[in-house]
Design a protein around this motif. Structure first.
Motif, PDB file in Angstrom:
ATOM      1  N   ALA A 194      11.132 -11.136  17.495  1.00 45.33           N
ATOM      2  CA  ALA A 194      10.551 -12.135  16.599  1.00 45.33           C
ATOM      3  C   ALA A 194      10.168 -11.510  15.256  1.00 45.33           C
ATOM      4  O   ALA A 194      10.286 -12.144  14.211  1.00 45.33           O
ATOM      5  CB  ALA A 194       9.327 -12.778  17.256  1.00 45.33           C
ATOM      6  N   ALA A 195       9.718 -10.258  15.302  1.00 48.23           N
ATOM      7  CA  ALA A 195       9.333  -9.564  14.062  1.00 48.23           C
ATOM      8  C   ALA A 195      10.581  -8.917  13.460  1.00 48.23           C
ATOM      9  O   ALA A 195      11.108  -7.945  13.995  1.00 48.23           O
ATOM     10  CB  ALA A 195       8.273  -8.506  14.365  1.00 48.23           C
ATOM     11  N   LEU A 196      11.054  -9.470  12.365  1.00 41.12           N
ATOM     12  CA  LEU A 196      12.297  -8.966  11.762  1.00 41.12           C
ATOM     13  C   LEU A 196      12.030  -7.724  10.915  1.00 41.12           C
ATOM     14  O   LEU A 196      11.000  -7.640  10.245  1.00 41.12           O
ATOM     15  CB  LEU A 196      12.920 -10.038  10.863  1.00 41.12           C
ATOM     16  CG  LEU A 196      13.328 -11.356  11.503  1.00 41.12           C
ATOM     17  CD1 LEU A 196      13.930 -12.287  10.442  1.00 41.12           C
ATOM     18  CD2 LEU A 196      14.328 -11.120  12.640  1.00 41.12           C
ATOM     19  N   PRO A 197      12.962  -6.779  10.918  1.00 44.15           N
ATOM     20  CA  PRO A 197      12.856  -5.663   9.974  1.00 44.15           C
ATOM     21  C   PRO A 197      12.939  -6.184   8.541  1.00 44.15           C
ATOM     22  O   PRO A 197      13.519  -7.252   8.294  1.00 44.15           O
ATOM     23  CB  PRO A 197      14.064  -4.772  10.311  1.00 44.15           C
ATOM     24  CG  PRO A 197      14.906  -5.535  11.256  1.00 44.15           C
ATOM     25  CD  PRO A 197      14.148  -6.710  11.767  1.00 44.15           C
ATOM     26  N   ASP A 198      12.363  -5.452   7.625  1.00 36.84           N
ATOM     27  CA  ASP A 198      12.356  -5.820   6.203  1.00 36.84           C
ATOM     28  C   ASP A 198      11.620  -7.128   5.923  1.00 36.84           C
ATOM     29  O   ASP A 198      11.852  -7.768   4.888  1.00 36.84           O
ATOM     30  CB  ASP A 198      13.792  -5.903   5.640  1.00 36.84           C
ATOM     31  CG  ASP A 198      14.426  -4.521   5.531  1.00 36.84           C
ATOM     32  OD1 ASP A 198      13.690  -3.566   5.214  1.00 36.84           O
ATOM     33  OD2 ASP A 198      15.641  -4.400   5.783  1.00 36.84           O
ATOM     34  N   THR A 253       6.843 -18.328  14.600  1.00 37.46           N
ATOM     35  CA  THR A 253       7.437 -17.093  14.094  1.00 37.46           C
ATOM     36  C   THR A 253       7.628 -17.220  12.597  1.00 37.46           C
ATOM     37  O   THR A 253       8.401 -18.064  12.136  1.00 37.46           O
ATOM     38  CB  THR A 253       8.813 -16.863  14.754  1.00 37.46           C
ATOM     39  OG1 THR A 253       8.635 -16.889  16.163  1.00 37.46           O
ATOM     40  CG2 THR A 253       9.395 -15.526  14.347  1.00 37.46           C
ATOM     41  N   ILE A 254       6.920 -16.388  11.861  1.00 37.74           N
ATOM     42  CA  ILE A 254       6.997 -16.451  10.396  1.00 37.74           C
ATOM     43  C   ILE A 254       7.457 -15.089   9.896  1.00 37.74           C
ATOM     44  O   ILE A 254       6.856 -14.069  10.256  1.00 37.74           O
ATOM     45  CB  ILE A 254       5.609 -16.770   9.793  1.00 37.74           C
ATOM     46  CG1 ILE A 254       4.975 -17.979  10.486  1.00 37.74           C
ATOM     47  CG2 ILE A 254       5.715 -16.983   8.284  1.00 37.74           C
ATOM     48  CD1 ILE A 254       3.470 -18.078  10.314  1.00 37.74           C
ATOM     49  N   ASN A 255       8.514 -15.048   9.136  1.00 40.75           N
ATOM     50  CA  ASN A 255       8.979 -13.796   8.545  1.00 40.75           C
ATOM     51  C   ASN A 255       9.239 -14.009   7.063  1.00 40.75           C
ATOM     52  O   ASN A 255      10.123 -14.783   6.695  1.00 40.75           O
ATOM     53  CB  ASN A 255      10.280 -13.336   9.214  1.00 40.75           C
ATOM     54  CG  ASN A 255      10.041 -12.708  10.576  1.00 40.75           C
ATOM     55  OD1 ASN A 255       9.553 -11.585  10.670  1.00 40.75           O
ATOM     56  ND2 ASN A 255      10.363 -13.445  11.636  1.00 40.75           N
ATOM     57  N   MET A 256       8.466 -13.354   6.229  1.00 42.56           N
ATOM     58  CA  MET A 256       8.716 -13.432   4.787  1.00 42.56           C
ATOM     59  C   MET A 256       9.288 -12.097   4.334  1.00 42.56           C
ATOM     60  O   MET A 256       8.773 -11.045   4.716  1.00 42.56           O
ATOM     61  CB  MET A 256       7.419 -13.731   4.035  1.00 42.56           C
ATOM     62  CG  MET A 256       6.796 -15.062   4.415  1.00 42.56           C
ATOM     63  SD  MET A 256       7.945 -16.452   4.322  1.00 42.56           S
ATOM     64  CE  MET A 256       7.793 -16.899   2.609  1.00 42.56           C
ATOM     65  N   PRO A 257      10.343 -12.137   3.520  1.00 44.15           N
ATOM     66  CA  PRO A 257      10.959 -10.876   3.102  1.00 44.15           C
ATOM     67  C   PRO A 257       9.962  -9.973   2.369  1.00 44.15           C
ATOM     68  O   PRO A 257       9.183 -10.451   1.554  1.00 44.15           O
ATOM     69  CB  PRO A 257      12.086 -11.323   2.159  1.00 44.15           C
ATOM     70  CG  PRO A 257      11.760 -12.730   1.791  1.00 44.15           C
ATOM     71  CD  PRO A 257      10.967 -13.303   2.913  1.00 44.15           C
ATOM     72  N   ILE A 258       9.998  -8.693   2.709  1.00 44.16           N
ATOM     73  CA  ILE A 258       9.101  -7.753   2.022  1.00 44.16           C
ATOM     74  C   ILE A 258       9.671  -7.441   0.638  1.00 44.16           C
ATOM     75  O   ILE A 258      10.885  -7.477   0.434  1.00 44.16           O
ATOM     76  CB  ILE A 258       8.906  -6.451   2.833  1.00 44.16           C
ATOM     77  CG1 ILE A 258       7.765  -5.604   2.257  1.00 44.16           C
ATOM     78  CG2 ILE A 258      10.183  -5.604   2.860  1.00 44.16           C
ATOM     79  CD1 ILE A 258       6.723  -5.256   3.243  1.00 44.16           C
ATOM     80  N   PHE A 259       8.776  -7.178  -0.297  1.00 46.19           N
ATOM     81  CA  PHE A 259       9.194  -6.723  -1.628  1.00 46.19           C
ATOM     82  C   PHE A 259       9.449  -5.219  -1.537  1.00 46.19           C
ATOM     83  O   PHE A 259       8.532  -4.445  -1.282  1.00 46.19           O
ATOM     84  CB  PHE A 259       8.078  -7.032  -2.632  1.00 46.19           C
ATOM     85  CG  PHE A 259       8.280  -6.428  -3.992  1.00 46.19           C
ATOM     86  CD1 PHE A 259       9.291  -6.879  -4.825  1.00 46.19           C
ATOM     87  CD2 PHE A 259       7.454  -5.406  -4.446  1.00 46.19           C
ATOM     88  CE1 PHE A 259       9.472  -6.332  -6.087  1.00 46.19           C
ATOM     89  CE2 PHE A 259       7.630  -4.855  -5.706  1.00 46.19           C
ATOM     90  CZ  PHE A 259       8.640  -5.312  -6.519  1.00 46.19           C
ATOM     91  N   HIS A 260      10.698  -4.827  -1.670  1.00 50.68           N
ATOM     92  CA  HIS A 260      11.037  -3.409  -1.563  1.00 50.68           C
ATOM     93  C   HIS A 260      10.688  -2.702  -2.859  1.00 50.68           C
ATOM     94  O   HIS A 260      11.355  -2.891  -3.868  1.00 50.68           O
ATOM     95  CB  HIS A 260      12.533  -3.236  -1.255  1.00 50.68           C
ATOM     96  CG  HIS A 260      12.810  -3.244   0.209  1.00 50.68           C
ATOM     97  ND1 HIS A 260      12.519  -2.174   1.031  1.00 50.68           N
ATOM     98  CD2 HIS A 260      13.329  -4.188   1.010  1.00 50.68           C
ATOM     99  CE1 HIS A 260      12.853  -2.468   2.269  1.00 50.68           C
ATOM    100  NE2 HIS A 260      13.346  -3.686   2.292  1.00 50.68           N
ATOM    101  N   ASP A 261       9.637  -1.917  -2.819  1.00 48.41           N
ATOM    102  CA  ASP A 261       9.276  -1.135  -4.002  1.00 48.41           C
ATOM    103  C   ASP A 261       9.876   0.262  -3.853  1.00 48.41           C
ATOM    104  O   ASP A 261      10.504   0.577  -2.825  1.00 48.41           O
ATOM    105  CB  ASP A 261       7.743  -1.088  -4.140  1.00 48.41           C
ATOM    106  CG  ASP A 261       7.321  -1.145  -5.601  1.00 48.41           C
ATOM    107  OD1 ASP A 261       8.100  -0.669  -6.444  1.00 48.41           O
ATOM    108  OD2 ASP A 261       6.222  -1.656  -5.888  1.00 48.41           O
ATOM    109  N   ALA A 262       9.653   1.115  -4.867  1.00 55.91           N
ATOM    110  CA  ALA A 262      10.311   2.430  -4.905  1.00 55.91           C
ATOM    111  C   ALA A 262      10.138   3.213  -3.605  1.00 55.91           C
ATOM    112  O   ALA A 262      11.089   3.853  -3.135  1.00 55.91           O
ATOM    113  CB  ALA A 262       9.780   3.227  -6.092  1.00 55.91           C
TER     114      ALA A 262
END
Ligand code: ADP
Ligand code: MG
Ligand code: MG
Ligand code: MG
Ligand code: MG
Length: 638
Positions: free
Chosen positions: A245-249, A208-217
């Motif tokens: 397993a799939a995290l939001p954001d 399970t790999i979750n990398m934080p998304i880059f929140h753009d505009a």
């Protein structure tokens, strides 16, 4: 990757029954090496780099870039040439003229290149590194089709997204069982798919790999990834994504290939003897994080801009084979240990050496180690710290066992030792000599992200080697910090623009008692402070800096002017990365995407953007496009 044995790898239900046996022989093999090699002295300071590349297929008509499975074919051709030259040399008694060696990697699209033989110990030799790296690019290029190219960045932006693979395949493979990655991305040598399958089996679920998304505009909040096939029901593990397993954001990934499919730059350094190797291991471990932040080249995963710049945590999660009991999710009943970290990560324990700097409080992590193995090692005259290191590595199971290779003569083979050793992937690796070989005690520096150009890869390699030489020359230098601080540093180094915005724990007084230079104080305090990458690399009023240490070393030896000029260009590059006057590849790629006319400020890196990005990086890599903001060439007088 480490060793690559031939034969039939056992599936997990059979391999696990042999784990104890492999560990037992692995330890005997280590003891043989130790007894035979511990007194080796005066080995030369040979060293070598490893660069990993991805083979790309460009479809200019449709403006698409794809990872090419022909990487494996190309590698076979490269190795045929290598073997022919070696054969010729052994028949004629001539010295083999090999400019490069080529090795397989996890990805079928990946190729690893090293110099044909290690570089020698002279400072002048450092000026040959970039040329050798360029030669490697030329050698591969000769064998490529017109529409193919090789790219060196940490993570391939579109891996696991859209039709990223040439030829295309559906993600439905039995080994990874990934929602995104077909097993066809895996190197066809059976070792690699067995690794992926056995990690998944041992863990009891997909990784399970979750990398934080880059929140753009325009990125939705929360970001729920619409491209995940939540409802697929092909494998039992398919439900993991929809069950949390799939995290939001986050950018969710579910296969070993997402991590081991990344590329890196590694540097292996031979030390004069085992004690100096131990010194290098400890001291280089503490600079890994800041060096990684300077080298960041992984800002995009599975078609999304991430809020991180590095690949490290992706790989760490991608090979995390710990069972739920080992991860502390359930009380121990079947398993032997609760283990805080993945088998890919920062080191948990320093080795200590005869330099007098190590203190037990630096090993401040409650160490998980195999007590039985520890006792056995200690009763065979292995010192406490080395016994802890080895018995810590040996808490892991061997992941791939080849049936044909089980039976080894422990006095001449290191196969079982290497099985465990080479699947403990850490920021530094302590490499004992292979049995009965002329090779000495080595340390591998592993945190660096690979760079787009040979100039940058050479600069990081040369800088690392010079820092290591300074550490060997100036035994007073002491960069110890507690290992728990190193862990924190590595996490900080990961974040977006860490090189500019993070602070890292570092020892304030590294120069010891004044023998190194007049800059030293006779203050031997253990004070650890937080500093920016710029302060650590370039120094400040309160801190000497790694670049000045390297320069002190160069000033202390004789170096020809032309050699020094070339080395100074590399040092200027490192200095520029740290002070922000030149940007990391991660920052460069992120900015390219955000300035692309097709980008919708929604974090999505479309196939069209991916194509333009890959073409631009390729042109920079080939020297056809200037990027002074990335390489410093043309900016800082390089
Ligand atoms: P691994 O993948 O296990 O790290 P490789 O063989 O791919 O190992 O790469 C090891 C690197 O070590 C290469 O760059 C090689 O040139 C270098 N090397 C080989 N022999 C020595 C030596 N005696 N001392 C230092 N470096 C060496
Ligand atoms: Mg490799
Ligand atoms: Mg290698
Ligand atoms: Mg390797
Ligand atoms: Mg390596």
């Amino acid at each position: 990757m480490g060793l690559l044995s031939l034969g039939t790898p056992l599936p997990w239900d059979q391999a696990k029954l042999l784990a104890r046996e492999v560990r037992k022989h692995g330890i005997e093999q280590f003891l043989h090496i130790w007894r035979n090699m511990k007194d080796r002295q005066k080995d030369r300071l040979l060293w070598g780099d490893e660069i990993e590349y991805m083979l790309i297929s460009l479809d200019h008509k449709n403006r698409r870039a794809r990872l090419s499975q022909r990487g494996h074919e190309l590698l076979s051709q490269l190795q045929i040439e290598e073997n022919e030259k070696l054969d010729h040399a052994s028949r004629t008694g001539e010295k083999p003229e090999l400019e490069a060696l080529w090795r397989p990697e996890f990805g079928r699209y990946m190729i690893e290149g090293t110099p044909g033989q290690p570089y020698n110990s002279t400072v002048a030799e450092l000026t040959n590194v970039e040329a050798n790296m360029k030669k490697r690019r030329d050698i591969v290029t000769r064998l490529m089709k017109d529409n193919e190219t090789i790219l060196a960045v940490g993570s391939y932006p579109e891996l696991g997204s859209g039709d990223f693979l040439e030829p295309p395949h559906k993600a439905n493979g039995e080994f990874s069982r990934s929602l995104f990655l077909p097993d066809e991305v895996i190197n066809p040598h059976p070792r690699f798919r067995t690794l992926a399958g056995n990690i998944r089996e041992r863990r009891g679920s997909k990784v399970t790999i979750n990398m934080p998304i880059f929140h753009d505009a325009n990125t939705p909040r929360p970001f729920i990834d619409p491209t995940i096939p939540y409802e697929r029901n092909l494998f039992p593990g398919d439900k993991e994504a929809r069950e949390g397993a799939a995290l939001p954001d986050h950018i969710y990934m579910d296969a070993m290939g997402f991590g081991m499919g990344c590329c890196c730059l590694q540097i292996t350094l031979q030390a004069p003897n085992v004690n100096q190797a131990r010194r290098l291991y400890d001291q280089l471990a503490t600079v890994g994080a800041v060096m990684m932040s300077l080298s960041a080249s992984s800002p995009i995963f599975r078609g999304y801009l991430a809020d991180v710049d590095c690949r490290w945590n992706v790989i760490s999660a991608a090979v995390d084979d710990r069972t739920p009991e080992e991860r502390g999710l359930r009380p121990l009943s079947k398993d032997r240990f609760a283990i805080p970290k993945s088998r890919y990560g920062t080191i948990d324990t320093f080795l200590g050496s005869d330099d007098g700097h190590f203190k037990p409080e630096y090993n401040d992590l409650p160490l998980v180690y195999d007590k039985e193995i520890y006792q056995h090692l200690v009763s065979n005259d292995i010192d406490d710290l080395m016994a802890k290191h080895i018995s810590h590595l040996f808490i892991r199971d061997p992941l791939v066992i080849f049936e044909e290779l089980l039976d080894q003569d422990d006095s001449v083979s290191a196969d079982h030792f290497e099985n465990i050793q080479s699947t403990n992937w850490q920021n530094v690796r302590f490499k004992p000599p292979p049995p009965n070989s002329p090779i000495g005690w080595r340390v591998e520096f592993r945190p660096l992200e690979v760079q787009v150009t040979e100039f940058e890869n050479a600069a990081f390699s040369v800088f690392t080697v010079l820092l290591a030489r300074a550490l060997l020359a100036f035994g007073d230098i002491n960069m110890y910090i507690p290992v728990t601080k190193m862990d924190i540093n590595m996490q900080r180094a990961h974040s977006r623009d860490a090189v500019l915005s993070e602070r890292f724990y570092f020892r304030r007084n590294v120069l010891g008692d004044g023998k190194v230079s007049e800059m030293a104080t006779d203050d031997d305090s253990d004070e650890v402070v937080e500093m920016s990458a710029n302060e650590i690399i370039n120094g400040s009023l309160d801190f000497v800096g790694l670049v000045p240490i390297v320069q002190m070393y160069l000033d202390s030896i004789e170096v020809e002017d032309s050699v020094r000029a070339k080395i100074d260009a590399y040092i200027d590059f490192v200095r520029g990365r740290a002070d922000g006057s030149i940007v990391t590849a991660a920052a460069w790629m992120r900015s390219f995407v955000r300035n692309h006319p097709a980008y919708k400020f929604d974090s999505v890196v479309s196939s069209e953007i991916n194509y333009d990005l890959v073409v631009a990086l390729d042109e920079i890599g080939q020297g056809k496009r200037d990027a002074p903001e990335l390489t410093g060439i043309g900016v800082s007088g390089l």
